[in-house]
Design a protein around this motif. Sequence first.
Motif, PDB file in Angstrom:
ATOM      1  N   GLU A  40       0.833  -1.200   0.000  1.00  0.00           N
ATOM      2  CA  GLU A  40       0.000   0.000   0.000  1.00  0.00           C
ATOM      3  C   GLU A  40       0.869   1.253   0.000  1.00  0.00           C
ATOM      4  O   GLU A  40       0.565   2.229  -0.691  1.00  0.00           O
ATOM      5  CB  GLU A  40      -0.944  -0.002   1.209  1.00  0.00           C
ATOM      6  N   MET A  41       1.971   1.227   0.774  1.00  0.00           N
ATOM      7  CA  MET A  41       2.877   2.375   0.811  1.00  0.00           C
ATOM      8  C   MET A  41       3.555   2.562  -0.543  1.00  0.00           C
ATOM      9  O   MET A  41       3.680   3.694  -1.035  1.00  0.00           O
ATOM     10  CB  MET A  41       3.916   2.189   1.926  1.00  0.00           C
ATOM     11  N   GLN A  42       3.991   1.467  -1.154  1.00  0.00           N
ATOM     12  CA  GLN A  42       4.620   1.550  -2.474  1.00  0.00           C
ATOM     13  C   GLN A  42       3.611   2.055  -3.509  1.00  0.00           C
ATOM     14  O   GLN A  42       3.952   2.854  -4.384  1.00  0.00           O
ATOM     15  CB  GLN A  42       5.159   0.189  -2.901  1.00  0.00           C
ATOM     16  N   ASN A  43       2.373   1.590  -3.404  1.00  0.00           N
ATOM     17  CA  ASN A  43       1.337   2.024  -4.328  1.00  0.00           C
ATOM     18  C   ASN A  43       1.103   3.530  -4.204  1.00  0.00           C
ATOM     19  O   ASN A  43       0.968   4.235  -5.205  1.00  0.00           O
ATOM     20  CB  ASN A  43       0.035   1.264  -4.056  1.00  0.00           C
ATOM     21  N   GLU A  44       1.076   4.040  -2.977  1.00  0.00           N
ATOM     22  CA  GLU A  44       0.892   5.473  -2.757  1.00  0.00           C
ATOM     23  C   GLU A  44       2.073   6.259  -3.339  1.00  0.00           C
ATOM     24  O   GLU A  44       1.897   7.295  -3.974  1.00  0.00           O
ATOM     25  CB  GLU A  44       0.737   5.767  -1.259  1.00  0.00           C
ATOM     26  N   GLU A  45       3.270   5.737  -3.139  1.00  0.00           N
ATOM     27  CA  GLU A  45       4.463   6.393  -3.679  1.00  0.00           C
ATOM     28  C   GLU A  45       4.419   6.417  -5.206  1.00  0.00           C
ATOM     29  O   GLU A  45       4.741   7.431  -5.840  1.00  0.00           O
ATOM     30  CB  GLU A  45       5.712   5.656  -3.192  1.00  0.00           C
ATOM     31  N   LEU A  46       4.009   5.313  -5.817  1.00  0.00           N
ATOM     32  CA  LEU A  46       3.883   5.259  -7.277  1.00  0.00           C
ATOM     33  C   LEU A  46       2.805   6.217  -7.778  1.00  0.00           C
ATOM     34  O   LEU A  46       2.969   6.877  -8.808  1.00  0.00           O
ATOM     35  CB  LEU A  46       3.544   3.835  -7.731  1.00  0.00           C
ATOM     36  N   ARG A  47       1.701   6.318  -7.041  1.00  0.00           N
ATOM     37  CA  ARG A  47       0.629   7.229  -7.421  1.00  0.00           C
ATOM     38  C   ARG A  47       1.131   8.671  -7.402  1.00  0.00           C
ATOM     39  O   ARG A  47       0.882   9.443  -8.328  1.00  0.00           O
ATOM     40  CB  ARG A  47      -0.560   7.052  -6.473  1.00  0.00           C
ATOM     41  N   LEU A  48       1.884   9.039  -6.349  1.00  0.00           N
ATOM     42  CA  LEU A  48       2.436  10.395  -6.272  1.00  0.00           C
ATOM     43  C   LEU A  48       3.457  10.650  -7.380  1.00  0.00           C
ATOM     44  O   LEU A  48       3.495  11.731  -7.962  1.00  0.00           O
ATOM     45  CB  LEU A  48       3.062  10.627  -4.896  1.00  0.00           C
ATOM     46  N   ALA A  49       4.277   9.645  -7.683  1.00  0.00           N
ATOM     47  CA  ALA A  49       5.258   9.784  -8.767  1.00  0.00           C
ATOM     48  C   ALA A  49       4.545   9.958 -10.104  1.00  0.00           C
ATOM     49  O   ALA A  49       4.973  10.754 -10.949  1.00  0.00           O
ATOM     50  CB  ALA A  49       6.176   8.567  -8.808  1.00  0.00           C
ATOM     51  N   TYR A  50       3.459   9.244 -10.286  1.00  0.00           N
ATOM     52  CA  TYR A  50       2.675   9.367 -11.518  1.00  0.00           C
ATOM     53  C   TYR A  50       2.102  10.772 -11.653  1.00  0.00           C
ATOM     54  O   TYR A  50       2.159  11.385 -12.730  1.00  0.00           O
ATOM     55  CB  TYR A  50       1.553   8.319 -11.535  1.00  0.00           C
ATOM     56  N   ILE A  51       1.560  11.312 -10.567  1.00  0.00           N
ATOM     57  CA  ILE A  51       1.001  12.665 -10.589  1.00  0.00           C
ATOM     58  C   ILE A  51       2.099  13.677 -10.909  1.00  0.00           C
ATOM     59  O   ILE A  51       1.909  14.590 -11.717  1.00  0.00           O
ATOM     60  CB  ILE A  51       0.307  12.988  -9.247  1.00  0.00           C
ATOM     61  N   THR A  52       3.272  13.512 -10.305  1.00  0.00           N
ATOM     62  CA  THR A  52       4.400  14.406 -10.566  1.00  0.00           C
ATOM     63  C   THR A  52       4.828  14.327 -12.033  1.00  0.00           C
ATOM     64  O   THR A  52       5.067  15.349 -12.680  1.00  0.00           O
ATOM     65  CB  THR A  52       5.586  14.062  -9.646  1.00  0.00           C
ATOM     66  N   ALA A  53       4.893  13.113 -12.562  1.00  0.00           N
ATOM     67  CA  ALA A  53       5.283  12.925 -13.968  1.00  0.00           C
ATOM     68  C   ALA A  53       4.245  13.533 -14.907  1.00  0.00           C
ATOM     69  O   ALA A  53       4.603  14.173 -15.903  1.00  0.00           O
ATOM     70  CB  ALA A  53       5.473  11.441 -14.269  1.00  0.00           C
ATOM     71  N   GLU A  54       2.976  13.365 -14.605  1.00  0.00           N
ATOM     72  CA  GLU A  54       1.910  13.945 -15.424  1.00  0.00           C
ATOM     73  C   GLU A  54       1.992  15.467 -15.431  1.00  0.00           C
ATOM     74  O   GLU A  54       1.833  16.101 -16.470  1.00  0.00           O
ATOM     75  CB  GLU A  54       0.532  13.507 -14.906  1.00  0.00           C
ATOM     76  N   THR A  55       2.248  16.052 -14.267  1.00  0.00           N
ATOM     77  CA  THR A  55       2.361  17.507 -14.157  1.00  0.00           C
ATOM     78  C   THR A  55       3.548  18.002 -14.984  1.00  0.00           C
ATOM     79  O   THR A  55       3.435  18.989 -15.720  1.00  0.00           O
ATOM     80  CB  THR A  55       2.518  17.917 -12.676  1.00  0.00           C
ATOM     81  N   ALA A  56       4.680  17.326 -14.862  1.00  0.00           N
ATOM     82  CA  ALA A  56       5.871  17.718 -15.630  1.00  0.00           C
ATOM     83  C   ALA A  56       5.622  17.561 -17.126  1.00  0.00           C
ATOM     84  O   ALA A  56       6.018  18.418 -17.922  1.00  0.00           O
ATOM     85  CB  ALA A  56       7.078  16.888 -15.201  1.00  0.00           C
ATOM     86  N   LEU A  57       4.960  16.483 -17.513  1.00  0.00           N
ATOM     87  CA  LEU A  57       4.670  16.260 -18.929  1.00  0.00           C
ATOM     88  C   LEU A  57       3.796  17.384 -19.487  1.00  0.00           C
ATOM     89  O   LEU A  57       4.074  17.912 -20.568  1.00  0.00           O
ATOM     90  CB  LEU A  57       3.982  14.908 -19.130  1.00  0.00           C
ATOM     91  N   LYS A  58       2.765  17.769 -18.742  1.00  0.00           N
ATOM     92  CA  LYS A  58       1.900  18.867 -19.198  1.00  0.00           C
ATOM     93  C   LYS A  58       2.690  20.156 -19.327  1.00  0.00           C
ATOM     94  O   LYS A  58       2.555  20.890 -20.307  1.00  0.00           O
ATOM     95  CB  LYS A  58       0.744  19.066 -18.211  1.00  0.00           C
ATOM     96  N   LYS A  59       3.543  20.421 -18.331  1.00  0.00           N
ATOM     97  CA  LYS A  59       4.338  21.655 -18.331  1.00  0.00           C
ATOM     98  C   LYS A  59       5.284  21.699 -19.531  1.00  0.00           C
ATOM     99  O   LYS A  59       5.334  22.684 -20.267  1.00  0.00           O
ATOM    100  CB  LYS A  59       5.137  21.735 -17.031  1.00  0.00           C
ATOM    101  N   TYR A  60       6.020  20.631 -19.751  1.00  0.00           N
ATOM    102  CA  TYR A  60       7.003  20.635 -20.835  1.00  0.00           C
ATOM    103  C   TYR A  60       6.356  20.485 -22.204  1.00  0.00           C
ATOM    104  O   TYR A  60       6.875  21.008 -23.184  1.00  0.00           O
ATOM    105  CB  TYR A  60       8.083  19.589 -20.589  1.00  0.00           C
ATOM    106  N   THR A  61       5.217  19.839 -22.278  1.00  0.00           N
ATOM    107  CA  THR A  61       4.497  19.775 -23.550  1.00  0.00           C
ATOM    108  C   THR A  61       4.019  21.171 -23.928  1.00  0.00           C
ATOM    109  O   THR A  61       4.153  21.593 -25.077  1.00  0.00           O
ATOM    110  CB  THR A  61       3.300  18.802 -23.450  1.00  0.00           C
ATOM    111  N   MET A  62       3.471  21.877 -22.950  1.00  0.00           N
ATOM    112  CA  MET A  62       3.019  23.243 -23.212  1.00  0.00           C
ATOM    113  C   MET A  62       4.204  24.132 -23.587  1.00  0.00           C
ATOM    114  O   MET A  62       4.138  24.902 -24.545  1.00  0.00           O
ATOM    115  CB  MET A  62       2.295  23.807 -21.987  1.00  0.00           C
TER     116      MET A  62
END
Length: 186
Positions: A52-74
């Motif tokens: 569960e802790m690893q899953n939460e960490e992966l979820r946060l990493a995914y959100i961070t990656a999505e945010t960075a992708l949107k920023k750099y795509t823009m």
Amino acid sequence: MISDEMDFMNAKVLRKKAEEVLKEKQQKGSIPEETDTKRLLHELQVHQIELEMQNEELRLAYITAETALKKYTMLFDLSPMGYFTLDSDGAICELNFMGAEMLGERHFSLIDSNFKLFISEDSKPVFNNFFKKIYTSNAKEFCEVILGYDKKTLCSVYMEGVVTEDDQKCLLSVVDISKFSLQNKS
């Protein structure tokens, strides 16, 4: 062991028979003792919490990656300068919307087109020298050329390019300097 006459629809009878079978298995040693069961249950609970802790960490990493992708795509797609990735033959691998606008074509129709086709005849020697220097010097190079094709001038541009180390692609930034050229002539 289980008789055909047993009523498996009756929960009480089924439970009683299951407990009898469990006692038999425990006596034979095929089922772990209660302390072993508690230890195994503890290990499974700890492992579940770890997951569960690893899953939460992966979820946060995914959100961070999505945010960075949107920023750099823009940043890439909506930049006021043209960005291109060219292969060693000059074919366009990637470009942003401003790059497509500078070439006067639709974004997706330019992929795999040769960038050299959009260099005016007068500027081809300058561009070819620039492109060759990028690959031989392995340093950032620059030039000024006129974009155009079929005797149609598109715009004057300033270009900077560098070759990536890993896949030998040319990263090219292109700025339209037509307005600056016209102001200097006035």
